[in-house]
Scaffold this active site. Structure first.
Site, PDB file in Angstrom:
ATOM      1  CG  ASN A   9      -0.354   6.957  -6.045  1.00  0.00           C
ATOM      2  OD1 ASN A   9      -0.001   7.023  -7.225  1.00  0.00           O
ATOM      3  ND2 ASN A   9       0.053   6.005  -5.230  1.00  0.00           N
ATOM      4  N   GLY A  11      -0.391   7.602 -10.012  1.00  0.00           N
ATOM      5  CA  GLY A  11      -0.297   6.226 -10.534  1.00  0.00           C
ATOM      6  C   GLY A  11      -1.637   5.516 -10.438  1.00  0.00           C
ATOM      7  CG  ASP A  66      -6.401   2.567   2.383  1.00  0.00           C
ATOM      8  OD1 ASP A  66      -5.587   3.494   2.219  1.00  0.00           O
ATOM      9  OD2 ASP A  66      -6.336   1.787   3.344  1.00  0.00           O
ATOM     10  CG  PHE A 140       2.232   3.474  -8.414  1.00  0.00           C
ATOM     11  CD1 PHE A 140       1.864   3.463  -7.082  1.00  0.00           C
ATOM     12  CD2 PHE A 140       1.314   3.011  -9.356  1.00  0.00           C
ATOM     13  CE1 PHE A 140       0.614   2.997  -6.679  1.00  0.00           C
ATOM     14  CE2 PHE A 140       0.056   2.552  -8.967  1.00  0.00           C
ATOM     15  CZ  PHE A 140      -0.293   2.545  -7.627  1.00  0.00           C
ATOM     16  N   GLY A 141       5.175   2.754  -6.590  1.00  0.00           N
ATOM     17  CA  GLY A 141       5.213   2.143  -5.260  1.00  0.00           C
ATOM     18  C   GLY A 141       6.016   0.851  -5.224  1.00  0.00           C
ATOM     19  CE1 TYR A 142       6.658  -1.074   0.018  1.00  0.00           C
ATOM     20  CE2 TYR A 142       4.484  -0.108  -0.320  1.00  0.00           C
ATOM     21  CZ  TYR A 142       5.617  -0.281   0.459  1.00  0.00           C
ATOM     22  OH  TYR A 142       5.705   0.350   1.684  1.00  0.00           O
ATOM     23  CG  ASP A 143       3.622  -1.628  -9.302  1.00  0.00           C
ATOM     24  OD1 ASP A 143       2.920  -2.358  -8.582  1.00  0.00           O
ATOM     25  OD2 ASP A 143       3.147  -0.733 -10.027  1.00  0.00           O
ATOM     26  CE  LYS A 161      -0.219  -2.221 -10.569  1.00  0.00           C
ATOM     27  NZ  LYS A 161       0.307  -1.000  -9.977  1.00  0.00           N
TER      28      LYS A 161
HETATM   29  P1  ITT Z   1      -3.675   8.262  -1.470  1.00  0.00           P
HETATM   30  O1  ITT Z   1      -3.902   7.786  -0.047  1.00  0.00           O
HETATM   31  O2  ITT Z   1      -3.600   9.756  -1.604  1.00  0.00           O
HETATM   32  O3  ITT Z   1      -4.651   7.650  -2.461  1.00  0.00           O
HETATM   33  P2  ITT Z   1      -1.213   6.714  -1.275  1.00  0.00           P
HETATM   34  O4  ITT Z   1      -0.141   6.435  -2.297  1.00  0.00           O
HETATM   35  O5  ITT Z   1      -0.797   7.223   0.080  1.00  0.00           O
HETATM   36  O6  ITT Z   1      -2.233   7.742  -1.974  1.00  0.00           O
HETATM   37  P3  ITT Z   1      -2.445   4.427   0.059  1.00  0.00           P
HETATM   38  O7  ITT Z   1      -2.710   5.160   1.338  1.00  0.00           O
HETATM   39  O8  ITT Z   1      -3.510   3.529  -0.478  1.00  0.00           O
HETATM   40  O9  ITT Z   1      -2.093   5.432  -1.138  1.00  0.00           O
HETATM   41  O10 ITT Z   1      -1.080   3.647   0.254  1.00  0.00           O
HETATM   42  C1  ITT Z   1      -0.804   2.537  -0.449  1.00  0.00           C
HETATM   43  C2  ITT Z   1       0.677   2.262  -0.451  1.00  0.00           C
HETATM   44  O11 ITT Z   1       0.847   1.084  -1.214  1.00  0.00           O
HETATM   45  C3  ITT Z   1       1.509   3.349  -1.140  1.00  0.00           C
HETATM   46  O12 ITT Z   1       2.830   3.292  -0.611  1.00  0.00           O
HETATM   47  C4  ITT Z   1       1.487   2.918  -2.590  1.00  0.00           C
HETATM   48  O13 ITT Z   1       2.649   3.346  -3.303  1.00  0.00           O
HETATM   49  C5  ITT Z   1       1.448   1.407  -2.454  1.00  0.00           C
HETATM   50  N1  ITT Z   1       0.625   0.833  -3.522  1.00  0.00           N
HETATM   51  C6  ITT Z   1      -0.724   0.912  -3.652  1.00  0.00           C
HETATM   52  N2  ITT Z   1      -1.127   0.337  -4.781  1.00  0.00           N
HETATM   53  C7  ITT Z   1      -0.007  -0.117  -5.382  1.00  0.00           C
HETATM   54  C8  ITT Z   1       0.241  -0.771  -6.587  1.00  0.00           C
HETATM   55  O14 ITT Z   1      -0.734  -1.051  -7.435  1.00  0.00           O
HETATM   56  N3  ITT Z   1       1.491  -1.073  -6.893  1.00  0.00           N
HETATM   57  C9  ITT Z   1       2.500  -0.767  -6.056  1.00  0.00           C
HETATM   58  N4  ITT Z   1       2.372  -0.138  -4.909  1.00  0.00           N
HETATM   59  C10 ITT Z   1       1.119   0.197  -4.563  1.00  0.00           C
END
Ligand code: ITT
Length: 182
Positions: A9, A11, A66, A140-143, A161
């Site tokens: 990731n 981000g 994680d 990214f993700g749930y932001d 952030k």
């Molecule tokens: P790695 O395991 O390869 O590091 P990943 O994105 O799969 O990458 P995780 O297993 O930690 O990472 O999953 C975390 C989930 O939560 C993933 O869907 C992320 O997009 C989300 N996430 C984690 N940190 C976040 C943040 O700061 N803001 C928004 N979403 C986040």
């Protein structure tokens, strides 16, 4: 000293680089380490860091991170399964799940685990907030659906952030620990 951030990731790496650049050089090692199934982010990260250290060559120190989104009224769902749920349901549908709830409080949690040849150390961070309809283009993700202090994480810059976030808090403790160790 250089630190390899083992993650798929980018981000996460952007945020860690901004945070740790005065202490160490951070490089991404794009590798999907095996995640054990557990309710504890710390257990998942600690085991992952040990495996990732070996996968990255067994010489330079590594960190893994994680993280997850925990929605209070859904007993912490999606929690440790946040990545799977983002890939399957998607962020928009997680918002629709929360939309009907009276209490939309949630938290982001993160464990950063550091591993080198001698030790594995974990650092936790958490930030409370509320699930809202998606807003903002950053992060990214749930932001886009996580609001804290009137703004979603996707509406803030990385610097802001990091000042507040679950990852920023965990990285802060890691930076203190690294500084003391030198
Ligand atoms: P790695 O395991 O390869 O590091 P990943 O994105 O799969 O990458 P995780 O297993 O930690 O990472 O999953 C975390 C989930 O939560 C993933 O869907 C992320 O997009 C989300 N996430 C984690 N940190 C976040 C943040 O700061 N803001 C928004 N979403 C986040």
């Amino acid at each position: 000293m250089s630190l390899q951030f083992v993650t798929t990731n980018p981000g996460k790496v952007r945020e860690a680089t901004e945070y740790l650049s005065e202490y160490v050089e951070v490089e991404q090692f794009d590798y999907d380490y095996a995640e054990i199934q557990s309710d504890s982010l710390a257990d998942i990260a600690a085991r992952g860091a040990r495996e990732a250290f070996e996968a990255a060559g067994g010489v330079d120190p590594v960190i893994v991170d994680d993280a997850g989104l925990f929605i209070d009224a859904l007993d912490g769902f999606p929690g440790p399964y946040s990545s799977y749920v983002e890939d399957t349901l998607g962020v928009e549908r997680v918002w629709h799940l929360a939309e009907g709830l009276e209490d939309r409080s949630a938290s982001f949690r993160c464990t950063v685990a550091y591993a080198d040849a001698e030790t594995v150390e974990t650092f936790d961070g958490e930030i409370p907030g509320e699930i809202v309809a998606p807003r903002g283009e950053g992060g990214f993700g749930y932001d886009p659906i996580f609001e804290h202090g009137g703004e979603t994480f996707a509406e803030m810059g990385t610097e802001r952030k990091n000042e507040l976030s679950h990852r920023g808090r965990a990285l802060d403790d890691l930076a203190d620990w690294l500084a003391k160790r030198e």
